[in-house]
Design a protein around this motif. Structure first.
Motif, PDB file in Angstrom:
ATOM      1  N   ASP A 154       0.886  -1.221  -0.202  1.00  0.00           N
ATOM      2  CA  ASP A 154      -0.379  -0.300   0.123  1.00  0.00           C
ATOM      3  C   ASP A 154       0.966   1.369   0.003  1.00  0.00           C
ATOM      4  OD1 ASP A 154       1.336  -0.179   2.459  1.00  0.00           O
ATOM      5  OD2 ASP A 154      -1.165   0.428   3.719  1.00  0.00           O
ATOM      6  N   LEU A 155       0.095   2.665  -0.064  1.00  0.00           N
ATOM      7  CA  LEU A 155       0.243   3.757   0.308  1.00  0.00           C
ATOM      8  C   LEU A 155       1.922   3.568   1.090  1.00  0.00           C
ATOM      9  CD1 LEU A 155       1.524   6.332  -1.409  1.00  0.00           C
ATOM     10  CD2 LEU A 155      -0.326   7.349   0.143  1.00  0.00           C
ATOM     11  N   MET A 156       1.308   3.663   2.236  1.00  0.00           N
ATOM     12  CA  MET A 156       2.155   3.524   3.507  1.00  0.00           C
ATOM     13  C   MET A 156       3.474   2.413   3.179  1.00  0.00           C
ATOM     14  SD  MET A 156       1.676   2.472   7.437  1.00  0.00           S
ATOM     15  CE  MET A 156       1.461   0.378   7.562  1.00  0.00           C
ATOM     16  N   PHE A 157       3.253   1.143   2.851  1.00  0.00           N
ATOM     17  CA  PHE A 157       5.008   0.513   2.775  1.00  0.00           C
ATOM     18  C   PHE A 157       5.734   1.080   1.852  1.00  0.00           C
ATOM     19  CE2 PHE A 157       7.092  -2.792   0.434  1.00  0.00           C
ATOM     20  CZ  PHE A 157       7.884  -3.827   1.092  1.00  0.00           C
ATOM     21  N   PHE A 158       5.013   1.533   0.934  1.00  0.00           N
ATOM     22  CA  PHE A 158       6.401   2.426   0.229  1.00  0.00           C
ATOM     23  C   PHE A 158       6.396   3.020   0.329  1.00  0.00           C
ATOM     24  CE2 PHE A 158       6.395   6.468  -3.027  1.00  0.00           C
ATOM     25  CZ  PHE A 158       8.039   5.845  -3.714  1.00  0.00           C
ATOM     26  N   VAL A 159       5.848   4.594   0.792  1.00  0.00           N
ATOM     27  CA  VAL A 159       6.269   5.536   1.567  1.00  0.00           C
ATOM     28  C   VAL A 159       7.856   5.281   3.114  1.00  0.00           C
ATOM     29  CG1 VAL A 159       6.008   7.363   2.764  1.00  0.00           C
ATOM     30  CG2 VAL A 159       4.768   7.090   1.176  1.00  0.00           C
ATOM     31  N   VAL A 160       7.620   4.181   3.732  1.00  0.00           N
ATOM     32  CA  VAL A 160       7.650   4.089   4.819  1.00  0.00           C
ATOM     33  C   VAL A 160       9.233   3.062   4.463  1.00  0.00           C
ATOM     34  CG1 VAL A 160       8.522   2.239   6.972  1.00  0.00           C
ATOM     35  CG2 VAL A 160       6.730   3.830   6.611  1.00  0.00           C
ATOM     36  N   TYR A 161       9.623   2.636   3.533  1.00  0.00           N
ATOM     37  CA  TYR A 161       9.900   1.499   2.907  1.00  0.00           C
ATOM     38  C   TYR A 161      11.254   1.727   1.601  1.00  0.00           C
ATOM     39  CZ  TYR A 161       9.000  -1.173   6.937  1.00  0.00           C
ATOM     40  OH  TYR A 161       8.338  -1.720   8.177  1.00  0.00           O
ATOM     41  N   LEU A 162      10.179   2.126   0.434  1.00  0.00           N
ATOM     42  CA  LEU A 162      10.694   2.581  -0.999  1.00  0.00           C
ATOM     43  C   LEU A 162      11.432   3.602  -0.893  1.00  0.00           C
ATOM     44  CD1 LEU A 162       8.880   0.383  -2.597  1.00  0.00           C
ATOM     45  CD2 LEU A 162      10.898  -0.136  -1.354  1.00  0.00           C
ATOM     46  N   TRP A 163      10.389   4.827   0.071  1.00  0.00           N
ATOM     47  CA  TRP A 163      11.016   5.834  -0.867  1.00  0.00           C
ATOM     48  C   TRP A 163      12.136   6.525  -0.042  1.00  0.00           C
ATOM     49  CZ3 TRP A 163       9.949   9.530  -3.617  1.00  0.00           C
ATOM     50  CH2 TRP A 163      10.010  10.701  -3.433  1.00  0.00           C
ATOM     51  N   PRO A 164      12.943   5.436   1.100  1.00  0.00           N
ATOM     52  CA  PRO A 164      14.631   6.214   2.041  1.00  0.00           C
ATOM     53  C   PRO A 164      15.129   5.904   0.749  1.00  0.00           C
ATOM     54  CG  PRO A 164      12.735   5.541   3.804  1.00  0.00           C
ATOM     55  CD  PRO A 164      11.649   5.554   2.259  1.00  0.00           C
ATOM     56  N   LEU A 165      14.918   5.045   0.124  1.00  0.00           N
ATOM     57  CA  LEU A 165      16.012   4.094  -0.977  1.00  0.00           C
ATOM     58  C   LEU A 165      16.433   5.379  -1.793  1.00  0.00           C
ATOM     59  CD1 LEU A 165      15.335   0.997  -1.455  1.00  0.00           C
ATOM     60  CD2 LEU A 165      17.080   1.503   0.534  1.00  0.00           C
ATOM     61  N   VAL A 166      15.271   6.129  -2.168  1.00  0.00           N
ATOM     62  CA  VAL A 166      15.235   6.747  -3.392  1.00  0.00           C
ATOM     63  C   VAL A 166      15.677   8.154  -3.269  1.00  0.00           C
ATOM     64  CG1 VAL A 166      13.557   8.943  -5.316  1.00  0.00           C
ATOM     65  CG2 VAL A 166      12.467   6.194  -4.807  1.00  0.00           C
ATOM     66  N   LEU A 167      14.588   8.547  -1.960  1.00  0.00           N
ATOM     67  CA  LEU A 167      15.920   9.983  -1.240  1.00  0.00           C
ATOM     68  C   LEU A 167      17.327   9.506  -0.945  1.00  0.00           C
ATOM     69  CD1 LEU A 167      13.427  10.953   1.105  1.00  0.00           C
ATOM     70  CD2 LEU A 167      13.595  11.844  -1.407  1.00  0.00           C
ATOM     71  N   LEU A 168      17.839   8.418  -0.506  1.00  0.00           N
ATOM     72  CA  LEU A 168      19.765   8.067  -0.786  1.00  0.00           C
ATOM     73  C   LEU A 168      19.987   7.713  -1.666  1.00  0.00           C
ATOM     74  CD1 LEU A 168      19.308   5.572   2.334  1.00  0.00           C
ATOM     75  CD2 LEU A 168      20.226   7.827   2.190  1.00  0.00           C
TER      76      LEU A 168
END
Length: 500
Positions: A154-168
């Protein structure tokens, strides 16, 4: 100030000329939209299931009223020749223990589609029976293999776990690329400090990416109907956006600290991924394991055995417990039947109450153990930014465990009221049948047709109140400050090394 803006514009223009960052952000936005779609679809299915349950309840009540009207108009009709009282709604005994259909539903909050949270293992509606809360407990029993869900995307899974990889990934080349190309020395000679370069470029990149994420998701949520198009929906999206910004600020600070300490992009990439593993996987798992060991819950087998022993005790003391019951309720005491000889259908609800009274100590022990573990984990979660964000997103959506626990408490109060109502109805029917026994179910005895008077569940206004931003979420700023301090320390150490 102008030099900072000029530096940010220069860096963003150079970043936009590359295809990699653009493709990365595009893929991230698609994943975010897919997560929003999955959350909205899950919410639609949940609401459809709740509506189907309420329709079933209303239909069963209407069918029972129609059957009662036909039956009491002509009990000798051939259609009722084979009717059994314990399987018929026109008999209070059959209706209370078998035919009554009642559901309790948890109202959805405006931002429910933004995070599934624990809604996939804690249902939003349960069937409530007069005899006990067993149907509610088994509906939320996560130890059963059928309930061991692995989670949903869901959106929470993306923001919490995948979005940090994008930012890093976006910030991995900040300062490190200038060191590799030896361009950093020329920038320093122009009076631009390494700290200004680091924080300006990292903030500009990640702030722009986060703004694109927030605008895309908010627009899609409003246009697609994932959140209501009213003030409550806008407030839910606003709180979600603030939380995303706080979470992104933390990972931006992590990326800045990594780039300040690493000399090249390769080492920064590996260091960033290692920190992601630490914060997203290792630390939450360690906190969960620590809470389980520090605050253990008694084994389930003990509860099952205690239930069996309590049931044997209640069955062995039925006569004495019924005598005490009628001493407390003399208005229901039968005139011709001894308390120990009362029909099991008449004493059934009282025996359920006695079983709960006997199990009260064990219930309190298990409840205290679960509460101690939850409290300990909540305190320990302050040491995990990912756990803080995960909990905050679930609370904003209203799909967290604490809200579901409040829902179960309200269901328990409703169940007690429902059982008390049926208890009085059955006892009065037994008195009527004792005075004038009927060969079949009849009014004045066990006959029943007052279906609209049976209590129905209504959620409290507080249960439907949208959640405010959790105070613990603001601790993400403290975590971000810590990594900013680490970045400054690394830059100062680098300058000392260069001077030495």
């Amino acid at each position: 100030m102008m030099s900072i803006l000029a530096l940010a514009r220069f860096d963003l223009r150079a970043l936009l000329r590359e295809r990699g960052p653009l493709l990365l952000i595009a893929a991230a936005l698609l994943l975010a939209l897919y997560g929003l779609f999955e959350g909205a679809r899950f919410q639609r299915h949940a609401q459809a299931a709740q509506q189907a349950a309420l329709t079933q309840e209303a239909g069963a009540r209407a069918d029972a009223k129609a059957l009662a009207a036909r039956y009491f108009a002509d009990p000798d009709h051939p259609d009722f020749a084979g009717m059994r009282y314990f399987r018929s709604p026109v008999d209070i005994r059959g209706y209370a223990f078998r035919e009554h259909v009642g559901f309790a539903t948890l109202p959805a909050l405006p931002g429910a589609a933004l995070a599934i949270g624990q809604a996939d293992i804690q249902p939003g509606y349960v069937r409530v029976r007069a005899e006990s809360m067993e149907s509610v407990r088994t509906a939320t029993e996560i130890e059963h293999p059928a309930r061991l869900a692995t989670g949903r995307y869901d959106l929470m899974f993306f923001v919490v776990y995948l979005w940090p990889l994008v930012l890093l990934t976006l910030s991995a080349s900040v300062l490190t690329q200038d060191r590799e190309s030896l361009r950093l020395r020329s920038l320093l000679l122009q009076g631009v400090g390494s700290g200004r370069i680091l924080f300006t470029q990292a903030s500009a990149r990640n702030l722009l990416a986060t703004a694109l994420l927030v605008v895309t998701v908010a627009g899609a949520a409003m246009l697609g109907g994932a959140v209501p198009r009213d003030g409550a929906g806008l407030a839910a999206l606003g709180s979600w956006s603030v939380l995303v910004l706080l979470y992104s600020a933390f990972w931006t600070a992590v990326g800045a600290a990594v780039c300040a300490a690493c000399t090249n992009r390769m080492s920064a990439t590996f260091a960033g991924f290692g920190l992601w593993l630490l914060f997203a996987i290792v630390l939450p798992a360690a906190l969960d394991a620590g809470a389980r060991m520090a605050a253990p819950v008694p084994p389930r087998e003990r509860y099952v055995q205690a239930t069996r022993d309590a049931l044997d005790q209640v069955n062995a003391n039925t006569a004495s417990s019924m005598a005490r019951f009628y001493d407390s309720h003399p208005e229901w005491k039968p005139q011709r039947t001894a308390p120990g000889k009362v029909s099991s259908n008449v004493s059934r609800l009282h025996r359920a109450e006695e079983l709960e009274r006997t199990m009260a100590g064990v219930e309190r022990e298990f409840a205290a153990a679960r509460e101690a573990r939850s409290t300990l984990f909540a305190r320990m979660s302050l040491a995990s930014p990912v756990t803080l964000a995960n909990t905050a997103f679930s609370r904003l959506a209203g799909n967290d465990g604490a809200r579901h626990a409040r829902f179960v408490d309200e269901v328990a109060r409703h169940q007690h009221a429902l059982r008390g109502w049926f208890q009085g109805a059955i006892q009065r029917a037994a008195l009527g049948d004792e005075r004038s026994s009927c060969p079949r179910t009849c009014l004045g005895g066990y006959g029943f047709r007052d279906f609209d008077a049976v209590p129905r569940f209504t959620a409290s206004p507080g249960l439907g109140q949208p959640a405010a931003m959790p105070r613990q979420a603001w601790l993400l700023t403290a975590w971000a400050a810590c990594f900013i301090a680490l970045a400054l320390f690394a830059l100062r150490r680098e300058r000392r090394r260069q001077r030495g």
